[in-house]
Design an enzyme around this catalytic site. Structure first.
Site, PDB file in Angstrom:
ATOM      1  N   SER A 139       0.876  -1.190   0.000  1.00 46.14           N
ATOM      2  CA  SER A 139       0.000   0.000   0.000  1.00 46.14           C
ATOM      3  C   SER A 139       0.901   1.223   0.000  1.00 46.14           C
ATOM      4  O   SER A 139       2.055   1.143   0.461  1.00 46.14           O
ATOM      5  CB  SER A 139      -0.858   0.001   1.270  1.00 46.14           C
ATOM      6  OG  SER A 139      -1.445   1.271   1.463  1.00 46.14           O
ATOM      7  N   TYR A 152      -1.828  -0.491  10.282  1.00 45.82           N
ATOM      8  CA  TYR A 152      -1.935  -0.929   8.880  1.00 45.82           C
ATOM      9  C   TYR A 152      -0.684  -0.506   8.116  1.00 45.82           C
ATOM     10  O   TYR A 152      -0.078  -1.306   7.398  1.00 45.82           O
ATOM     11  CB  TYR A 152      -3.196  -0.301   8.267  1.00 45.82           C
ATOM     12  CG  TYR A 152      -3.418  -0.605   6.799  1.00 45.82           C
ATOM     13  CD1 TYR A 152      -4.088  -1.752   6.396  1.00 45.82           C
ATOM     14  CD2 TYR A 152      -2.974   0.276   5.803  1.00 45.82           C
ATOM     15  CE1 TYR A 152      -4.309  -2.019   5.048  1.00 45.82           C
ATOM     16  CE2 TYR A 152      -3.189   0.020   4.462  1.00 45.82           C
ATOM     17  CZ  TYR A 152      -3.861  -1.133   4.087  1.00 45.82           C
ATOM     18  OH  TYR A 152      -4.067  -1.390   2.745  1.00 45.82           O
TER      19      TYR A 152
HETATM   20  P1  NAI Z   1     -11.511  -6.365   0.378  1.00 46.16           P
HETATM   21  O1  NAI Z   1     -11.932  -6.261   1.797  1.00 46.16           O
HETATM   22  O2  NAI Z   1     -12.468  -5.982  -0.694  1.00 46.16           O
HETATM   23  O3  NAI Z   1     -10.970  -7.842   0.077  1.00 46.16           O
HETATM   24  C1  NAI Z   1     -10.086  -8.473   0.947  1.00 46.16           C
HETATM   25  C2  NAI Z   1     -10.336  -9.975   0.908  1.00 46.16           C
HETATM   26  O4  NAI Z   1      -9.403 -10.591   1.818  1.00 46.16           O
HETATM   27  C3  NAI Z   1     -11.745 -10.383   1.347  1.00 46.16           C
HETATM   28  O5  NAI Z   1     -12.329 -11.259   0.402  1.00 46.16           O
HETATM   29  C4  NAI Z   1     -11.508 -11.069   2.683  1.00 46.16           C
HETATM   30  O6  NAI Z   1     -12.445 -12.102   2.962  1.00 46.16           O
HETATM   31  C5  NAI Z   1     -10.095 -11.613   2.509  1.00 46.16           C
HETATM   32  N1  NAI Z   1      -9.452 -11.905   3.795  1.00 46.16           N
HETATM   33  C6  NAI Z   1      -9.416 -11.132   4.900  1.00 46.16           C
HETATM   34  N2  NAI Z   1      -8.788 -11.777   5.905  1.00 46.16           N
HETATM   35  C7  NAI Z   1      -8.392 -12.974   5.413  1.00 46.16           C
HETATM   36  C8  NAI Z   1      -7.718 -14.082   5.972  1.00 46.16           C
HETATM   37  N3  NAI Z   1      -7.321 -14.118   7.255  1.00 46.16           N
HETATM   38  N4  NAI Z   1      -7.484 -15.153   5.173  1.00 46.16           N
HETATM   39  C9  NAI Z   1      -7.892 -15.167   3.870  1.00 46.16           C
HETATM   40  N5  NAI Z   1      -8.561 -14.149   3.313  1.00 46.16           N
HETATM   41  C10 NAI Z   1      -8.817 -13.063   4.075  1.00 46.16           C
HETATM   42  O7  NAI Z   1     -10.164  -5.484   0.283  1.00 46.16           O
HETATM   43  P2  NAI Z   1      -9.380  -4.814  -0.940  1.00 46.16           P
HETATM   44  O8  NAI Z   1      -9.585  -3.363  -0.851  1.00 46.16           O
HETATM   45  O9  NAI Z   1      -9.661  -5.519  -2.196  1.00 46.16           O
HETATM   46  O10 NAI Z   1      -7.880  -5.086  -0.482  1.00 46.16           O
HETATM   47  C11 NAI Z   1      -7.047  -6.075  -1.059  1.00 46.16           C
HETATM   48  C12 NAI Z   1      -5.624  -5.767  -0.667  1.00 46.16           C
HETATM   49  O11 NAI Z   1      -5.272  -4.476  -1.164  1.00 46.16           O
HETATM   50  C13 NAI Z   1      -5.378  -5.708   0.839  1.00 46.16           C
HETATM   51  O12 NAI Z   1      -4.119  -6.274   1.132  1.00 46.16           O
HETATM   52  C14 NAI Z   1      -5.368  -4.228   1.133  1.00 46.16           C
HETATM   53  O13 NAI Z   1      -4.633  -3.914   2.275  1.00 46.16           O
HETATM   54  C15 NAI Z   1      -4.700  -3.715  -0.117  1.00 46.16           C
HETATM   55  N6  NAI Z   1      -4.920  -2.303  -0.377  1.00 46.16           N
HETATM   56  C16 NAI Z   1      -6.188  -1.827  -0.550  1.00 46.16           C
HETATM   57  C17 NAI Z   1      -6.369  -0.490  -0.788  1.00 46.16           C
HETATM   58  C18 NAI Z   1      -7.726   0.099  -0.986  1.00 46.16           C
HETATM   59  O14 NAI Z   1      -7.815   1.335  -1.002  1.00 46.16           O
HETATM   60  N7  NAI Z   1      -8.781  -0.689  -1.116  1.00 46.16           N
HETATM   61  C19 NAI Z   1      -5.230   0.454  -0.859  1.00 46.16           C
HETATM   62  C20 NAI Z   1      -3.952  -0.168  -0.677  1.00 46.16           C
HETATM   63  C21 NAI Z   1      -3.819  -1.499  -0.444  1.00 46.16           C
END
Ligand code: NAI
Length: 253
Positions: A139, A152
């Site tokens: 990130s 985070y």
């Molecule tokens: P999201 O919440 O839409 O998807 C995350 C997924 O990870 C979900 O399907 C959830 O069930 C799964 N998950 C959570 N804990 C878990 C575990 N213990 N084991 C297996 N799966 C698990 O989030 P998003 O926004 O798509 O984020 C994806 C990645 O991108 C993350 O690493 C987040 O930190 C990173 N990110 C997101 C940003 C944003 O603005 N949305 C910005 C920078 C980084």
């Protein structure tokens, strides 16, 4: 960027950025294994997108036994793992002086230990076949201090350093390790965070958040999936240890 026949294992592929990546990778000929803790979203994905090259494995990436089992299941189902995308992550909004120790442990376990565990159990296979690409989702919070989410940011700083260190250790084995550092992307993770931490409507909060980026808009999950596809493909064959920002210019200031 075709990935014909390549096997991609992606964590957190049932939502947001991961889900967009699953669709893009399938369109580009990959076999895709989704590892996610959320079984209902994972099963819904399989129902809505039935595809012989798509499989879902319920996995909690904080549990070593789950990570080991999922890697074995993917190898049994598809015969290889060419690309591992460590994408699952959570966000907890809290200043350090108010943060519960259990929340600190939880976010470290998911965002950093999860990357370690999935890599640990996939690497022996990649070492054996002397090739592989690992893509970690960091990130911009791992590069600069983003307000209100210090824990985070610390986990994502750790992901970046782990990426660089693994890149060095495995470069001679033809295993590339890179990191993508997204800015604010319009996903369920952010929508939940915006709703939990603001009194205004979601639409108003999104408009306000968009203003912090030089491009004056939030990113779309597909715009991060595209970078993942590039890092997974041979077009990035000389890249390892790189941190690629995709943040609407946020860190360019
Ligand atoms: P999201 O919440 O839409 O998807 C995350 C997924 O990870 C979900 O399907 C959830 O069930 C799964 N998950 C959570 N804990 C878990 C575990 N213990 N084991 C297996 N799966 C698990 O989030 P998003 O926004 O798509 O984020 C994806 C990645 O991108 C993350 O690493 C987040 O930190 C990173 N990110 C997101 C940003 C944003 O603005 N949305 C910005 C920078 C980084």
């Amino acid at each position: 960027m075709k990935l014909d026949g390549k096997v991609v294992l992606i964590t957190g592929g049932a939502s947001g950025i991961g889900l967009a990546a699953v669709k893009l990778f399938l369109e580009n000929g990959a076999k895709v294994a989704v590892a996610d803790i959320n079984a209902s979203s994972g099963n819904q994905l399989i129902e809505s997108l039935p595809h012989e090259h798509l499989a879902f494995f319920k996995t909690d990436i904080t549990k070593e036994s789950d990570c080991h089992q999922t890697v074995q299941n993917v190898l049994s189902r598809f015969g290889a793992i060419d690309v591992l995308i460590n994408n699952a992550g959570i966000e907890i909004v809290s200043p350090i002086h108010e943060m519960a120790l259990e929340d600190w442990h939880r976010i470290l376990q998911v965002n950093l230990t999860g990357v370690f565990l999935m890599s640990k159990h996939t690497l022996p296979h990649m070492l054996e076949k002397k090739s592989g690409s690992i893509i970690n989702t960091g990130s911009v919070g791992g590069l600069v201090g983003w307000p209100d989410i210090p824990a985070y940011n610390a986990t994502k700083g750790g992901v970046i350093q782990l990426t660089k260190s693994m890149a060095i250790d495995y470069a001679a084995h033809q295993i590339r390790v890179n990191c993508i550092a997204p800015g604010i992307i319009d996903t369920p993770l952010n929508e939940k965070s915006f709703l939990d931490n603001h009194t205004e409507s979601l639409e108003i909060v999104k408009k306000e958040k968009a203003k912090v980026n030089p491009m004056l808009r939030l990113g779309k999950p597909e715009e991060i999936a595209g970078v993942m596809l590039f890092l997974a493909s041979d077009l990035s064959s000389y890249m390892t240890g790189s941190v690629v920002t995709a943040d609407g210019g946020y860190t360019a200031r």
